[in-house]
Write a protein that holds these residues in place. Structure first.
Motif, PDB file in Angstrom:
ATOM      1  N   SER A   2       0.822  -1.208   0.000  1.00  0.00           N
ATOM      2  CA  SER A   2       0.000   0.000   0.000  1.00  0.00           C
ATOM      3  C   SER A   2       0.858   1.262   0.000  1.00  0.00           C
ATOM      4  O   SER A   2       0.495   2.268  -0.626  1.00  0.00           O
ATOM      5  CB  SER A   2      -0.933   0.001   1.209  1.00  0.00           C
ATOM      6  OG  SER A   2      -0.208  -0.077   2.422  1.00  0.00           O
ATOM      7  N   VAL A   3       1.999   1.226   0.685  1.00  0.00           N
ATOM      8  CA  VAL A   3       2.881   2.391   0.733  1.00  0.00           C
ATOM      9  C   VAL A   3       3.465   2.661  -0.654  1.00  0.00           C
ATOM     10  O   VAL A   3       3.503   3.813  -1.118  1.00  0.00           O
ATOM     11  CB  VAL A   3       4.002   2.183   1.771  1.00  0.00           C
ATOM     12  CG1 VAL A   3       4.972   3.352   1.741  1.00  0.00           C
ATOM     13  CG2 VAL A   3       3.414   2.023   3.164  1.00  0.00           C
ATOM     14  N   THR A  62       7.065   7.487   6.146  1.00  0.00           N
ATOM     15  CA  THR A  62       6.487   6.154   6.330  1.00  0.00           C
ATOM     16  C   THR A  62       7.426   5.074   5.817  1.00  0.00           C
ATOM     17  O   THR A  62       7.630   4.042   6.469  1.00  0.00           O
ATOM     18  CB  THR A  62       5.133   6.075   5.595  1.00  0.00           C
ATOM     19  OG1 THR A  62       4.280   7.133   6.036  1.00  0.00           O
ATOM     20  CG2 THR A  62       4.457   4.741   5.862  1.00  0.00           C
ATOM     21  N   LEU A 214       2.175   0.984  11.126  1.00  0.00           N
ATOM     22  CA  LEU A 214       2.024  -0.099  10.157  1.00  0.00           C
ATOM     23  C   LEU A 214       2.995  -1.241  10.442  1.00  0.00           C
ATOM     24  O   LEU A 214       2.664  -2.410  10.226  1.00  0.00           O
ATOM     25  CB  LEU A 214       2.252   0.424   8.738  1.00  0.00           C
ATOM     26  CG  LEU A 214       1.207   1.386   8.174  1.00  0.00           C
ATOM     27  CD1 LEU A 214       1.575   1.789   6.750  1.00  0.00           C
ATOM     28  CD2 LEU A 214      -0.178   0.764   8.196  1.00  0.00           C
ATOM     29  N   PRO A 221      -4.493  -5.340  12.158  1.00  0.00           N
ATOM     30  CA  PRO A 221      -4.623  -4.514  10.947  1.00  0.00           C
ATOM     31  C   PRO A 221      -5.854  -3.621  10.945  1.00  0.00           C
ATOM     32  O   PRO A 221      -5.779  -2.451  10.539  1.00  0.00           O
ATOM     33  CB  PRO A 221      -4.680  -5.558   9.831  1.00  0.00           C
ATOM     34  CG  PRO A 221      -3.893  -6.717  10.362  1.00  0.00           C
ATOM     35  CD  PRO A 221      -4.208  -6.749  11.822  1.00  0.00           C
ATOM     36  N   LYS A 224      -5.195  -0.674  13.041  1.00  0.00           N
ATOM     37  CA  LYS A 224      -4.295   0.261  12.367  1.00  0.00           C
ATOM     38  C   LYS A 224      -5.081   1.202  11.460  1.00  0.00           C
ATOM     39  O   LYS A 224      -4.819   2.404  11.418  1.00  0.00           O
ATOM     40  CB  LYS A 224      -3.250  -0.511  11.544  1.00  0.00           C
ATOM     41  CG  LYS A 224      -2.262  -1.304  12.370  1.00  0.00           C
ATOM     42  CD  LYS A 224      -1.291  -2.070  11.479  1.00  0.00           C
ATOM     43  CE  LYS A 224      -0.328  -2.927  12.296  1.00  0.00           C
ATOM     44  NZ  LYS A 224       0.612  -3.686  11.455  1.00  0.00           N
ATOM     45  N   VAL A 225      -6.042   0.645  10.736  1.00  0.00           N
ATOM     46  CA  VAL A 225      -6.870   1.471   9.857  1.00  0.00           C
ATOM     47  C   VAL A 225      -7.644   2.502  10.668  1.00  0.00           C
ATOM     48  O   VAL A 225      -7.694   3.691  10.313  1.00  0.00           O
ATOM     49  CB  VAL A 225      -7.838   0.590   9.039  1.00  0.00           C
ATOM     50  CG1 VAL A 225      -8.810   1.461   8.235  1.00  0.00           C
ATOM     51  CG2 VAL A 225      -7.060  -0.322   8.101  1.00  0.00           C
ATOM     52  N   LEU A 269      -3.585   6.900   3.277  1.00  0.00           N
ATOM     53  CA  LEU A 269      -2.840   5.691   3.621  1.00  0.00           C
ATOM     54  C   LEU A 269      -3.760   4.645   4.235  1.00  0.00           C
ATOM     55  O   LEU A 269      -3.632   3.437   3.946  1.00  0.00           O
ATOM     56  CB  LEU A 269      -1.707   6.042   4.588  1.00  0.00           C
ATOM     57  CG  LEU A 269      -0.784   4.898   4.998  1.00  0.00           C
ATOM     58  CD1 LEU A 269      -0.121   4.254   3.780  1.00  0.00           C
ATOM     59  CD2 LEU A 269       0.285   5.394   5.974  1.00  0.00           C
ATOM     60  N   TYR A 273      -4.158   1.064   2.568  1.00  0.00           N
ATOM     61  CA  TYR A 273      -3.781  -0.083   3.395  1.00  0.00           C
ATOM     62  C   TYR A 273      -4.956  -1.053   3.542  1.00  0.00           C
ATOM     63  O   TYR A 273      -4.781  -2.283   3.450  1.00  0.00           O
ATOM     64  CB  TYR A 273      -3.313   0.407   4.765  1.00  0.00           C
ATOM     65  CG  TYR A 273      -2.943  -0.697   5.733  1.00  0.00           C
ATOM     66  CD1 TYR A 273      -1.836  -1.506   5.512  1.00  0.00           C
ATOM     67  CD2 TYR A 273      -3.707  -0.927   6.880  1.00  0.00           C
ATOM     68  CE1 TYR A 273      -1.497  -2.526   6.395  1.00  0.00           C
ATOM     69  CE2 TYR A 273      -3.382  -1.929   7.773  1.00  0.00           C
ATOM     70  CZ  TYR A 273      -2.271  -2.730   7.527  1.00  0.00           C
ATOM     71  OH  TYR A 273      -1.946  -3.740   8.405  1.00  0.00           O
ATOM     72  N   TYR A 274      -6.154  -0.514   3.758  1.00  0.00           N
ATOM     73  CA  TYR A 274      -7.331  -1.361   3.931  1.00  0.00           C
ATOM     74  C   TYR A 274      -7.643  -2.133   2.652  1.00  0.00           C
ATOM     75  O   TYR A 274      -7.858  -3.347   2.681  1.00  0.00           O
ATOM     76  CB  TYR A 274      -8.532  -0.506   4.337  1.00  0.00           C
ATOM     77  CG  TYR A 274      -9.813  -1.292   4.470  1.00  0.00           C
ATOM     78  CD1 TYR A 274     -10.049  -2.091   5.584  1.00  0.00           C
ATOM     79  CD2 TYR A 274     -10.789  -1.233   3.476  1.00  0.00           C
ATOM     80  CE1 TYR A 274     -11.213  -2.833   5.702  1.00  0.00           C
ATOM     81  CE2 TYR A 274     -11.962  -1.967   3.588  1.00  0.00           C
ATOM     82  CZ  TYR A 274     -12.171  -2.755   4.700  1.00  0.00           C
ATOM     83  OH  TYR A 274     -13.327  -3.495   4.803  1.00  0.00           O
ATOM     84  N   ASP A 277      -3.719  -4.096   1.381  1.00  0.00           N
ATOM     85  CA  ASP A 277      -3.026  -5.039   2.263  1.00  0.00           C
ATOM     86  C   ASP A 277      -3.951  -5.868   3.141  1.00  0.00           C
ATOM     87  O   ASP A 277      -3.565  -6.958   3.577  1.00  0.00           O
ATOM     88  CB  ASP A 277      -2.034  -4.279   3.151  1.00  0.00           C
ATOM     89  CG  ASP A 277      -0.843  -3.756   2.360  1.00  0.00           C
ATOM     90  OD1 ASP A 277      -0.464  -4.418   1.389  1.00  0.00           O
ATOM     91  OD2 ASP A 277      -0.330  -2.675   2.692  1.00  0.00           O
TER      92      ASP A 277
END
Length: 359
Positions: A2-3, A62, A214, A221, A224-225, A269, A273-274, A277
């Motif tokens: 995702s990054v 990041t 992250l 996870p 984190k979101v 991000l 990410y969601y 990843d």
């Protein structure tokens, strides 16, 4: 992943989308025009394109969490420090060469520019990450943002006094005028000037906190979101509230601009990410990953080689005239899209052959 995808999506707007929207604004005139809204704000305020640069600085922070953590673990802090300094110096030199180097004489060298600022952001955030614990990173970030605000609010500028944020009246522009040598982008001051480098480093430090989150395997996870969304919303709200006293101004990288854009970066991000990843929906983002894995390389290629004239070799001349006769701006649109396609193909070529050119 995702990054890398977010980095690539950000670079996507730098390497050719501006020309696409310029052509669209010619085809479909608006008031204000679509192109005007996608340009940088003239001074105070925020337009879409004002997010591109600080988002890249945020992603630098990041990313370095992952790369430097490995270096520190394997080689130690001294070796990681040396790596940060070498990479920063190389990127800084590339920035000077990007703006023409010494080609037009020493007086035309631009010491501080986009790549140079990214180099300084990477250097400042990288060294801080290597040597400071998270608590001290917070202290440093707050100090940079609050200290920059205090300097612009309380230190008087000759002829204008203190607390004047207008162009040419503020401390940031005055220091560039007095102490930044050689070529400056805006006459006697530079949007990537001396003092505004400090809050720019804070943009990367805020990205470091996102990277630490992250990388933390003890946090679920989904949590984190949620945290990225909360941080993003708080950053946007804090930036807008601070804007009431310390305006959001990209050209002097105000502290309110840092919080607002870092908040948007955190929200983006979280979304990437969601989707990528966590939900593992990756097919749509692969072109962005191609760009993200060679972002500085394609940035240099696009602006040094100039892919626009290359595209015109295929759709210029009579073809361009014919397209323009169909609708004004259509020829420019096809040329811009073809140049953008060339950028994707170059990045895809490098990615498939596992060629990743990094400083």
């Amino acid at each position: 992943m995702s990054v890398d995808a977010l980095r690539g999506a950000d670079m996507f707007f730098i390497i050719g989308v501006e020309e696409v929207f310029e052509a669209l604004s010619e085809m479909f005139p608006m008031s204000p025009s679509l192109n005007d809204r996608l340009q940088h704000a003239p001074w105070a305020g925020f337009h879409f394109y004002d997010l591109i640069f600080p988002l890249f600085a945020f992603i630098i922070g990041t990313s370095l969490v992952f790369s430097l953590s490995k270096s520190v673990a394997i080689e130690g802090k001294q070796a990681a420090t040396s790596k940060v300094l070498k990479r920063s110096l190389l990127l800084f030199v590339l920035g000077i060469l990007y703006y023409g180097g010494i080609g037009e004489g020493v007086e035309h060298i631009r010491l501080l520019g986009v790549l140079q600022r990214l180099a300084l952001c990477y250097c400042g955030a990288g060294l801080a990450f290597v040597w400071l614990n998270p608590r001290n990173l917070v202290v440093l970030t707050v100090s940079l943002l609050a200290g920059y605000w205090a300097m612009l609010v309380f230190i008087p500028v000759p002829g204008f006094g203190a607390g004047d944020f207008a162009e040419g009246h503020n401390l940031t522009n005055w220091l560039d005028k007095m102490y930044l040598p050689l070529r400056k982008w805006d006459g006697d001051h530079d949007p990537e000037g001396l003092l505004s480098t400090l809050p720019a480093i804070a943009s990367s430090l805020l990205g470091v906190f996102a990277g630490l989150l992250l990388k933390n395997s003890s946090v679920e996870p989904s949590r984190k979101v949620r945290l990225l969304i909360v941080w993003g919303c708080l950053g946007v709200i804090a930036g807008l509230l601070w804007h009431l006293q310390f305006p959001i101004i990209k050209k002097i990288w105000t502290s309110s601009f840092v919080l607002f854009t870092a908040g948007l970066g955190s929200l983006l991000l979280a979304m990437f990410y969601y989707v990528i990843d966590i939900k593992n929906h990756r097919g749509w983002c692969r072109p962005f990953v191609w760009i993200g894995m060679n972002s500085i390389t394609i940035y240099l290629i696009v602006h040094v080689v100039k892919l626009g004239p290359v595209a015109n070799c295929f759709v210029g001349g009579e073809i361009h005239t014919w397209l323009e006769n169909m609708r004004h701006g259509f020829g420019d649109l096809i040329s811009a899209l073809l140049a953008l396609c060339f950028s994707f193909l170059i990045c895809r070529f490098l990615y498939q052959r596992k060629i990743f050119l990094r400083v």
